[in-house]
Scaffold this active site. Structure first.
Site, PDB file in Angstrom:
ATOM      1  CG  ASP A  17      -2.721   0.084   6.563  1.00 27.13           C
ATOM      2  OD1 ASP A  17      -3.037  -1.122   6.530  1.00 27.13           O
ATOM      3  OD2 ASP A  17      -3.468   0.996   6.152  1.00 27.13           O
ATOM      4  CG  ASP A  34      -1.924   1.135   1.213  1.00 24.09           C
ATOM      5  OD1 ASP A  34      -1.752   2.074   0.415  1.00 24.09           O
ATOM      6  OD2 ASP A  34      -2.882   1.075   1.993  1.00 24.09           O
TER       7      ASP A  34
END
Length: 423
Positions: free
Chosen positions: A287, A268
């Protein structure tokens, strides 16, 4: 309901603009009426309110097909990456009741119901347990996991119906990619597993920090982890050149280690997934819902491709590109040459002696022109395998971050060990 309102708003605005143009003696064009700045804002705001799958599709469109989208859609859609509408307090409490059971608040010294971050799948709250742990609690939006496929299909239908996509742009691969990614991201037990694996891979490596998982508070819809203070990575744009260059080099070295050493990549590219602790000179990594594991043969194929493209060996590049999945032996010669040329452009920084100056780079513009020619003008729309698309996003986001930091990075020296060359 949100889709209906969004569609009505876009149609109404287009009709109003058409009438205004007619009143001035102009002949309105339907596509131009729908692709107005006002409708782009309506689309962005609507997807942000819907969160989840709808918002993720907007994010992916901005990152994967931004060069093919008419202005001002790319810029506005890119704002969705870190701009979800937060849950009401009562909804947060209900999710936590379902995950932890009634009376969960007795385990905390404090719990801040105002989120410190809100994105497409969930939002993050700061809390402190009674045993003294300072935690970041990621709370998933209710119903997100159940609605992924239908939300994505419905939003894609809306975009097609109102011609908010240029003719010839196929978003089916993006839809499938978004569905796979969202299913992973909506399972916080999976993310906790990836976080533990990544933390183990980092080990005691200097300059990098990954939060630990609070196992006793983590469920499929709530992820509890260590809260680590840090400044946004973009704040380094005002840091000294030495700091920016050092952090930029660390980011590229990390990306190379992820793929070639650990075969475990966080894919990401959101800038919000990086924080910086100036006093400790540490990068905080966050994350891990989009973390991907790569097989040894995949990694070796990519290493061979990197070495061939770096050496500008067209024959070896074509052979390695087939092995990776960029093209097949029966593809037209024009397509094969275009792919080889594109890969030569991608690897241009590896051939720059000394440091590559990302601030002065026009690499993204050159790549955008080549991709546009390949997909639209020449009509070749094949996409590589999904695992490779994830790496595209990773490397594209890394390039944009290094450019934002105006970093000067010794790319050739960092890449050399993976080419079996001397720096």
């Amino acid at each position: 309901m949100h889709l209906g309102r969004l569609g009505s708003g876009i149609a109404g605005a287009a009709m109003g603009e058409g009438l205004r143009q007619l009143s001035k003696g102009k002949r309105p064009v339907a596509a131009d009426l729908l692709l107005t700045p006002g409708n782009a804002v309506r689309l962005s705001e609507g997807l942000s309110r819907m969160r989840g799958a709808a918002m993720k599709l907007g994010q992916l469109m901005s990152m994967e097909a931004g060069d093919l989208l008419p202005e001002p859609l790319p810029e506005i859609l890119s704002g969705l990456r870190d701009n979800a509408h937060a849950m009401p307090l009562g909804q947060v409490a209900q999710v936590l009741d379902d995950a932890w059971g009634p009376g969960w608040n007795t385990r905390f010294k404090r719990f801040n119901f105002t989120p410190c971050a809100a994105a497409s799948i969930g939002q993050v709250h700061e809390a402190e347990t009674k045993d003294g742990r300072r935690l970041a609690i990621k709370v998933q939006y209710p119903g997100i996991a159940r609605s992924i496929d239908s939300d994505l299909d419905n939003v894609a239908g809306l975009l097609r119906t109102f011609r908010l996509l240029p003719a010839g742009l196929e978003i089916e691969p993006l839809l499938e990619q978004a569905k796979v990614q969202l299913r992973m991201e909506a399972d916080y037990l999976f993310e906790a597993e990836q976080l533990r694996a990544y933390r183990a891979a980092i080990g005691n490596r200097s300059g990098l920090r990954v939060p630990y998982v609070a196992e006793d508070l983590t469920t499929r819809t709530v992820l509890a982890m260590e809260f680590i203070d840090g400044a946004p990575i973009e704040s380094l744009t005002t840091a000294s050149p030495e700091v920016r260059d050092r952090v930029g080099s660390r980011l590229l070295e990390l990306a190379l280690c992820e793929l070639f050493d650990w075969r475990l990549a966080q894919t990401d590219p959101n800038f919000a997934n990086f924080r910086y602790r100036a006093e400790e000179d540490e990068l905080v990594l966050l994350d891990f819902g989009a973390t991907k594991h790569y097989a040894p043969d995949q990694v070796e194929s990519l290493r061979l491709l990197l070495a061939a493209a770096h050496g500008e060996d067209d024959g070896a590049t074509a052979a390695a590109a087939e092995r990776v999945g960029y093209m097949a032996s029966g593809d037209p010669a024009g397509y094969r040459k275009a792919v080889v040329d594109l890969l030569a452009t991608v690897t241009a920084p590896t051939r720059q002696p000394g440091c590559y100056d990302f601030a002065q780079s026009n690499l993204s513009e050159r790549l955008g022109a080549q991709v546009l020619s390949l997909r639209v003008e020449q009509g070749f729309g094949r996409l590589p395998p999904p695992d490779i698309l994830y790496l595209h996003r990773k490397l594209g986001g890394l390039y944009l971050l290094l450019k934002r930091l105006t970093a000067r990075v010794p790319v050739s020296a960092l890449v050399a060990p993976y080419l079996q060359l001397a720096p």
